[in-house]
Design a protein around this motif. Structure first.
Motif, PDB file in Angstrom:
ATOM      1  N   VAL A   1       0.725  -1.238  -0.134  1.00  0.00           N
ATOM      2  CA  VAL A   1       0.004   0.069  -0.029  1.00  0.00           C
ATOM      3  C   VAL A   1       1.128   1.195   0.207  1.00  0.00           C
ATOM      4  CG1 VAL A   1      -1.893   1.460   1.096  1.00  0.00           C
ATOM      5  CG2 VAL A   1      -1.712  -1.108   1.203  1.00  0.00           C
ATOM      6  N   GLY A   2       0.497   2.236  -0.934  1.00  0.00           N
ATOM      7  CA  GLY A   2       1.204   3.437  -0.682  1.00  0.00           C
ATOM      8  C   GLY A   2       0.691   4.582  -1.608  1.00  0.00           C
ATOM      9  N   LEU A   3       1.324   5.847  -1.535  1.00  0.00           N
ATOM     10  CA  LEU A   3       0.857   6.614  -2.580  1.00  0.00           C
ATOM     11  C   LEU A   3       1.652   6.282  -4.211  1.00  0.00           C
ATOM     12  CD1 LEU A   3       1.097   9.913  -0.648  1.00  0.00           C
ATOM     13  CD2 LEU A   3      -0.889   8.603  -1.302  1.00  0.00           C
ATOM     14  N   ALA A   4       0.780   6.474  -5.185  1.00  0.00           N
ATOM     15  CA  ALA A   4       1.331   6.052  -6.577  1.00  0.00           C
ATOM     16  C   ALA A   4       1.110   7.081  -7.622  1.00  0.00           C
ATOM     17  CB  ALA A   4       0.516   4.777  -6.752  1.00  0.00           C
ATOM     18  N   VAL A   5       2.232   7.358  -8.315  1.00  0.00           N
ATOM     19  CA  VAL A   5       2.068   8.326  -9.466  1.00  0.00           C
ATOM     20  C   VAL A   5       2.225   7.607 -10.711  1.00  0.00           C
ATOM     21  CG1 VAL A   5       2.748  10.155  -7.698  1.00  0.00           C
ATOM     22  CG2 VAL A   5       4.540   9.055  -9.254  1.00  0.00           C
ATOM     23  N   PRO A   6       1.969   8.243 -11.926  1.00  0.00           N
ATOM     24  CA  PRO A   6       2.167   7.451 -13.079  1.00  0.00           C
ATOM     25  C   PRO A   6       3.705   7.488 -13.060  1.00  0.00           C
ATOM     26  CG  PRO A   6       0.414   9.202 -13.469  1.00  0.00           C
ATOM     27  CD  PRO A   6       0.836   9.281 -12.134  1.00  0.00           C
TER      28      PRO A   6
ATOM     29  N   GLU B   1      -2.744   7.359 -18.832  1.00  0.00           N
ATOM     30  CA  GLU B   1      -2.822   7.299 -20.217  1.00  0.00           C
ATOM     31  C   GLU B   1      -2.752   8.559 -21.151  1.00  0.00           C
ATOM     32  OE1 GLU B   1      -6.701   5.483 -20.948  1.00  0.00           O
ATOM     33  OE2 GLU B   1      -5.956   3.445 -20.789  1.00  0.00           O
ATOM     34  N   ASN B   2      -2.942   9.652 -20.440  1.00  0.00           N
ATOM     35  CA  ASN B   2      -2.686  11.164 -21.128  1.00  0.00           C
ATOM     36  C   ASN B   2      -1.730  11.860 -20.640  1.00  0.00           C
ATOM     37  OD1 ASN B   2      -5.091  10.804 -22.484  1.00  0.00           O
ATOM     38  ND2 ASN B   2      -6.452  11.406 -20.532  1.00  0.00           N
ATOM     39  N   GLN B   3      -0.581  11.020 -19.822  1.00  0.00           N
ATOM     40  CA  GLN B   3       0.530  11.591 -19.399  1.00  0.00           C
ATOM     41  C   GLN B   3       0.340  12.969 -18.522  1.00  0.00           C
ATOM     42  OE1 GLN B   3       4.303  10.463 -20.964  1.00  0.00           O
ATOM     43  NE2 GLN B   3       2.618   8.870 -20.518  1.00  0.00           N
ATOM     44  N   GLU B   4      -0.458  12.755 -17.805  1.00  0.00           N
ATOM     45  CA  GLU B   4      -1.022  13.712 -16.769  1.00  0.00           C
ATOM     46  C   GLU B   4      -0.705  13.320 -15.437  1.00  0.00           C
ATOM     47  OE1 GLU B   4      -5.128  14.353 -17.560  1.00  0.00           O
ATOM     48  OE2 GLU B   4      -4.816  15.417 -19.510  1.00  0.00           O
TER      49      GLU B   4
ATOM     50  N   PHE C   1      -5.875  -4.746 -10.232  1.00  0.00           N
ATOM     51  CA  PHE C   1      -5.721  -4.756 -11.874  1.00  0.00           C
ATOM     52  C   PHE C   1      -5.081  -3.779 -12.383  1.00  0.00           C
ATOM     53  CE2 PHE C   1     -10.164  -3.391 -11.144  1.00  0.00           C
ATOM     54  CZ  PHE C   1     -10.275  -2.370 -12.030  1.00  0.00           C
ATOM     55  N   ILE C   2      -5.049  -2.341 -11.664  1.00  0.00           N
ATOM     56  CA  ILE C   2      -4.852  -1.048 -12.292  1.00  0.00           C
ATOM     57  C   ILE C   2      -3.125  -1.104 -12.950  1.00  0.00           C
ATOM     58  CG2 ILE C   2      -4.544   0.094 -10.257  1.00  0.00           C
ATOM     59  CD1 ILE C   2      -6.142   1.462 -13.726  1.00  0.00           C
TER      60      ILE C   2
ATOM     61  N   VAL D   1      -1.966  -0.049 -16.565  1.00  0.00           N
ATOM     62  CA  VAL D   1      -1.429   1.269 -16.795  1.00  0.00           C
ATOM     63  C   VAL D   1       0.016   1.234 -16.022  1.00  0.00           C
ATOM     64  CG1 VAL D   1      -3.301   2.911 -17.629  1.00  0.00           C
ATOM     65  CG2 VAL D   1      -2.543   2.585 -15.086  1.00  0.00           C
ATOM     66  N   ASP D   2       1.208   2.120 -16.508  1.00  0.00           N
ATOM     67  CA  ASP D   2       2.320   2.116 -15.772  1.00  0.00           C
ATOM     68  C   ASP D   2       2.610   3.110 -14.647  1.00  0.00           C
ATOM     69  OD1 ASP D   2       4.831   1.196 -15.227  1.00  0.00           O
ATOM     70  OD2 ASP D   2       5.765   2.506 -17.169  1.00  0.00           O
ATOM     71  N   LEU D   3       2.295   2.539 -13.326  1.00  0.00           N
ATOM     72  CA  LEU D   3       2.333   3.252 -12.192  1.00  0.00           C
ATOM     73  C   LEU D   3       3.598   3.001 -11.325  1.00  0.00           C
ATOM     74  CD1 LEU D   3      -1.238   2.870 -11.320  1.00  0.00           C
ATOM     75  CD2 LEU D   3      -0.578   4.841 -12.271  1.00  0.00           C
ATOM     76  N   LYS D   4       3.989   3.647 -10.471  1.00  0.00           N
ATOM     77  CA  LYS D   4       4.866   3.542  -9.392  1.00  0.00           C
ATOM     78  C   LYS D   4       4.612   4.001  -8.117  1.00  0.00           C
ATOM     79  CE  LYS D   4       7.612   7.586 -10.234  1.00  0.00           C
ATOM     80  NZ  LYS D   4       9.029   8.179 -10.806  1.00  0.00           N
TER      81      LYS D   4
END
Length: 296
Positions: A125-130, A196-199, A210-211, A215-218
């Protein structure tokens, strides 16, 4: 008293006791039937999270195959555990420990039965960003990039353990951010669109989900480990459930899923969003050997 009246009184007495006995038998039968009906119905709390929908429908499919009636009750974590403690709910299937649901565990540990072994032991669990946000890799980077995120952490349902922990994170790191409440579905839609929109977007997320395959997250680094490290997922039941449903309780205590199994189950259920039980039934059919191990 003459013989005729004595005979009538004797006959009346026999009829009275016969009717009373029949009534008692009828009431006993009715009481027995009611108890059997109650015993065969199991209520399981459900939260609108992908892994929760998958696992609750999995147990519904398994138990209905065994002849039980199963009712899935959509109810958020706080009220769910309160209902468990009151005996109004049989099973709460998803308690994250040692950090995310610690407050709920401490509050209800003496009023409900929490299983000693987890059914999943590799949660995060944590905070994630693109992943494209190369300059933001730690929670400590957020304040200096407040304008990038409009000072907003996009959250989900209030009362969830992860949302409560995120409030702690905001205080621990002195973040000048607002945690915005919504729903899990709305949060995931926002995360998907942003990635997906690089935002930019920052959100409290968890694995398994499943997310991360869409999409590519970290995850951002959490130097203070406020979110904890590895999280495990446990079941909890109302007091007395193990006596009322001894066999089912034994199955649930041996229940375990690894990453591959849970991931596949979640995919099957997601592919049948309109009728998730069909996805669960497909997984049950293909993994009967796994299920048999739980039910030995």
């Amino acid at each position: 008293m003459n013989f005729r009246r004595l005979s009538q009184l004797f006959l009346f007495t026999i009829i009275f006791f016969a009717l009373t006995a029949c009534g008692s038998d009828s009431e006993a039968d009715s009481s027995s039937n009611t108890t059997d009906e109650n015993k065969d119905t199991i209520t399981i709390g459900q939260i609108n999270w992908p892994e929760n929908i998958a696992v609750t429908n999995l147990w519904k499919a398994i138990l209905e195959d065994e002849g039980y009636d199963v009712e899935l009750m959509l109810i958020e974590m706080g009220p769910q555990l309160a209902a468990l403690a009151e005996g109004d709910l049989d099973v709460a299937p998803e308690i994250w420990l040692p950090v995310q649901d610690k407050n709920y565990y401490e509050e209800y540990k003496d009023e409900a039965h929490f299983f000693e072994e987890p059914w999943y032991d590799n949660g995060k669990v944590g905070l994630a960003v693109p992943a494209h946000m190369d300059d933001i890799n730690s929670i400590e980077d957020l304040n200096e990039n407040k304008d990038t995120f409009d000072g907003k952490i996009t959250g989900f349902e209030p009362g969830a353990g992860t949302m409560l922990t995120t409030d702690d994170v905001i205080q621990e790191y002195d973040l000048d951010y607002n945690l915005v409440e919504s729903s899990e579905a709305a949060m995931i839609t926002s995360v998907r669109n942003a990635a997906e929109n690089q935002e930019p977007i920052v959100a409290p997320l968890w694995k398994p989900h499943f997310i991360f395959s869409e999409v590519d997250l970290k995850f951002l680094e959490d130097p203070n480990k406020t979110y904890g490290e590895v999280e495990e997922i446990f079941m909890a039941t109302r007091e007395g459930f193990n006596e009322d449903f001894k066999e089912v309780n034994n199955w649930m205590e041996t229940f375990q899923l690894n990453d591959e199994q849970l991931g596949e189950l979640m995919v099957y259920v997601k592919e049948n969003e309109d009728n998730p039980i069909e996805g669960a039934e497909k997984w049950v059919e293909e993994n009967q050997d796994v299920i048999n191990e739980w039910m030995e």
